[in-house]
Every structure is written in structure tokens, then in C-alpha cells.
Design a protein around this motif. Structure first.
Motif, PDB file in Angstrom:
ATOM      1  N   GLY A   1       5.536   8.872   1.040  1.00 42.31           N
ATOM      2  CA  GLY A   1       5.995   8.803  -0.343  1.00 42.31           C
ATOM      3  C   GLY A   1       6.625   7.480  -0.718  1.00 42.31           C
ATOM      4  O   GLY A   1       7.483   7.412  -1.587  1.00 42.31           O
ATOM      5  N   ARG A   2       6.204   6.404  -0.076  1.00 38.63           N
ATOM      6  CA  ARG A   2       6.743   5.076  -0.386  1.00 38.63           C
ATOM      7  C   ARG A   2       5.677   4.023  -0.127  1.00 38.63           C
ATOM      8  O   ARG A   2       4.645   4.287   0.490  1.00 38.63           O
ATOM      9  CB  ARG A   2       7.985   4.774   0.448  1.00 38.63           C
ATOM     10  N   GLY A   3       5.952   2.818  -0.595  1.00 33.91           N
ATOM     11  CA  GLY A   3       5.039   1.710  -0.394  1.00 33.91           C
ATOM     12  C   GLY A   3       5.356   0.955   0.878  1.00 33.91           C
ATOM     13  O   GLY A   3       6.509   0.853   1.273  1.00 33.91           O
TER      14      GLY A   3
ATOM     15  N   LEU B   1       0.843  -1.189   0.000  1.00 30.70           N
ATOM     16  CA  LEU B   1       0.000   0.000   0.000  1.00 30.70           C
ATOM     17  C   LEU B   1       0.881   1.243   0.000  1.00 30.70           C
ATOM     18  O   LEU B   1       1.890   1.298   0.700  1.00 30.70           O
ATOM     19  CB  LEU B   1      -0.920   0.002   1.219  1.00 30.70           C
ATOM     20  N   ARG B   2       0.485   2.221  -0.773  1.00 35.09           N
ATOM     21  CA  ARG B   2       1.262   3.452  -0.918  1.00 35.09           C
ATOM     22  C   ARG B   2       0.841   4.469   0.141  1.00 35.09           C
ATOM     23  O   ARG B   2      -0.339   4.761   0.287  1.00 35.09           O
ATOM     24  CB  ARG B   2       1.040   4.033  -2.307  1.00 35.09           C
TER      25      ARG B   2
ATOM     26  N   ARG C   1     -10.598  -3.374   1.224  1.00 35.21           N
ATOM     27  CA  ARG C   1     -11.768  -2.580   0.818  1.00 35.21           C
ATOM     28  C   ARG C   1     -11.978  -1.397   1.756  1.00 35.21           C
ATOM     29  O   ARG C   1     -12.328  -0.296   1.325  1.00 35.21           O
ATOM     30  CB  ARG C   1     -13.015  -3.456   0.785  1.00 35.21           C
ATOM     31  N   SER C   2     -11.737  -1.604   3.051  1.00 31.52           N
ATOM     32  CA  SER C   2     -11.887  -0.527   4.029  1.00 31.52           C
ATOM     33  C   SER C   2     -10.859   0.583   3.798  1.00 31.52           C
ATOM     34  O   SER C   2     -11.173   1.764   3.929  1.00 31.52           O
ATOM     35  CB  SER C   2     -11.731  -1.058   5.453  1.00 31.52           C
ATOM     36  N   VAL C   3      -9.634   0.196   3.441  1.00 29.42           N
ATOM     37  CA  VAL C   3      -8.585   1.187   3.148  1.00 29.42           C
ATOM     38  C   VAL C   3      -9.008   2.024   1.944  1.00 29.42           C
ATOM     39  O   VAL C   3      -8.900   3.254   1.965  1.00 29.42           O
ATOM     40  CB  VAL C   3      -7.227   0.486   2.894  1.00 29.42           C
ATOM     41  N   ASP C   4      -9.519   1.378   0.899  1.00 32.79           N
ATOM     42  CA  ASP C   4      -9.994   2.103  -0.283  1.00 32.79           C
ATOM     43  C   ASP C   4     -11.159   3.022   0.072  1.00 32.79           C
ATOM     44  O   ASP C   4     -11.231   4.155  -0.390  1.00 32.79           O
ATOM     45  CB  ASP C   4     -10.428   1.135  -1.378  1.00 32.79           C
ATOM     46  N   HIS C   5     -12.073   2.527   0.899  1.00 30.82           N
ATOM     47  CA  HIS C   5     -13.259   3.302   1.266  1.00 30.82           C
ATOM     48  C   HIS C   5     -12.897   4.566   2.052  1.00 30.82           C
ATOM     49  O   HIS C   5     -13.492   5.622   1.844  1.00 30.82           O
ATOM     50  CB  HIS C   5     -14.196   2.421   2.087  1.00 30.82           C
ATOM     51  N   ARG C   6     -11.923   4.449   2.936  1.00 33.80           N
ATOM     52  CA  ARG C   6     -11.529   5.598   3.764  1.00 33.80           C
ATOM     53  C   ARG C   6     -10.616   6.569   3.036  1.00 33.80           C
ATOM     54  O   ARG C   6     -10.333   7.643   3.556  1.00 33.80           O
ATOM     55  CB  ARG C   6     -10.844   5.123   5.036  1.00 33.80           C
ATOM     56  N   GLY C   7     -10.121   6.202   1.857  1.00 36.75           N
ATOM     57  CA  GLY C   7      -9.327   7.143   1.083  1.00 36.75           C
ATOM     58  C   GLY C   7      -7.830   6.955   1.174  1.00 36.75           C
ATOM     59  O   GLY C   7      -7.077   7.903   1.012  1.00 36.75           O
ATOM     60  N   GLY C   8      -7.383   5.741   1.448  1.00 36.51           N
ATOM     61  CA  GLY C   8      -5.954   5.464   1.459  1.00 36.51           C
ATOM     62  C   GLY C   8      -5.443   5.015   2.816  1.00 36.51           C
ATOM     63  O   GLY C   8      -6.142   5.094   3.824  1.00 36.51           O
ATOM     64  N   LEU C   9      -4.206   4.550   2.792  1.00 35.94           N
ATOM     65  CA  LEU C   9      -3.586   4.000   3.995  1.00 35.94           C
ATOM     66  C   LEU C   9      -3.433   5.039   5.104  1.00 35.94           C
ATOM     67  O   LEU C   9      -3.695   4.762   6.273  1.00 35.94           O
ATOM     68  CB  LEU C   9      -2.217   3.399   3.657  1.00 35.94           C
ATOM     69  N   ASP C  10      -3.042   6.258   4.730  1.00 39.09           N
ATOM     70  CA  ASP C  10      -2.814   7.300   5.743  1.00 39.09           C
ATOM     71  C   ASP C  10      -4.090   7.604   6.531  1.00 39.09           C
ATOM     72  O   ASP C  10      -4.070   7.691   7.760  1.00 39.09           O
ATOM     73  CB  ASP C  10      -2.301   8.576   5.072  1.00 39.09           C
ATOM     74  N   LYS C  11      -5.194   7.756   5.832  1.00 41.75           N
ATOM     75  CA  LYS C  11      -6.462   8.068   6.496  1.00 41.75           C
ATOM     76  C   LYS C  11      -6.986   6.884   7.291  1.00 41.75           C
ATOM     77  O   LYS C  11      -7.577   7.050   8.365  1.00 41.75           O
ATOM     78  CB  LYS C  11      -7.490   8.524   5.472  1.00 41.75           C
TER      79      LYS C  11
END
Length: 95
Positions: free
Chosen positions: A44-46, A38-39, A57-67
């Protein structure tokens, strides 16, 4: 290697196989784990993690790994994920 999601803490569950004759034998329900990179926008790295499909799916739903990590409870996260969460918080605090 432990069969536990690094982001949600989901692990194996125990139940029964039930035959047509209603015989019950113990079985394990394993989580659907995937090795993904995950980026992180802040770093600025994976980051390589072993997570469940539902966590992805939850990571995508919340808008990325940081969020996702910002809202995640520290108790559920693995040691590696907790370390990444602290790195991201430190970078965001500096900016």
C-alpha cells in the motif's frame, strides 16, 4: 551511483566505436536508467527504484511490481529490491 538496474541487473556493456576508416576505439553502452516510484498493492505504498525502461515495460506486462518481484530471481535483484520482495511475501503469507 552504480549504473545497474535494480530489478533486472542490467549494467553497462563494452564495445567499439567503428569509424568510416574502420578505426576501432573502446566505448561503453550504458543502460537507459530511470528513477521511478512503483506502487506496491500488497504494501500500500510507493517504492523508489532506479530501473531500465525495458524493466518498466516488463513490470507493466506482468501486472505490477508485486507480481514482477514474485517471479524475479533473487540473484538479479538489488539489495533494496530483495528487501521489498521479502516484505511483500510476508504480507501476502499473512493474508
Amino acid at each position: 551511483m552504480s549504473r545497474v538496474c535494480e530489478l533486472t541487473g542490467k549494467g553497462p556493456m563494452v564495445g567499439n566505436n567503428v569509424s568510416h576508416a574502420n578505426n576501432k576505439t573502446k566505448r561503453r553502452y550504458l543502460p537507459n536508467l530511470n528513477d521511478v516510484t512503483l506502487r506496491s498493492e500488497a504494501l500500500g505504498r510507493g517504492i523508489k527504484l532506479r530501473i531500465t525502461a525495458s524493466a518498466l515495460r516488463s513490470v507493466d506486462h506482468r501486472g505490477g511490481l508485486d507480481k514482477f518481484l514474485a517471479k524475479a530471481k533473487d540473484v538479479e535483484l538489488s539489495d533494496r529490491a530483495l528487501k521489498v520482495k521479502k516484505e511483500i511475501a510476508k504480507v501476502q503469507a499473512e493474508a
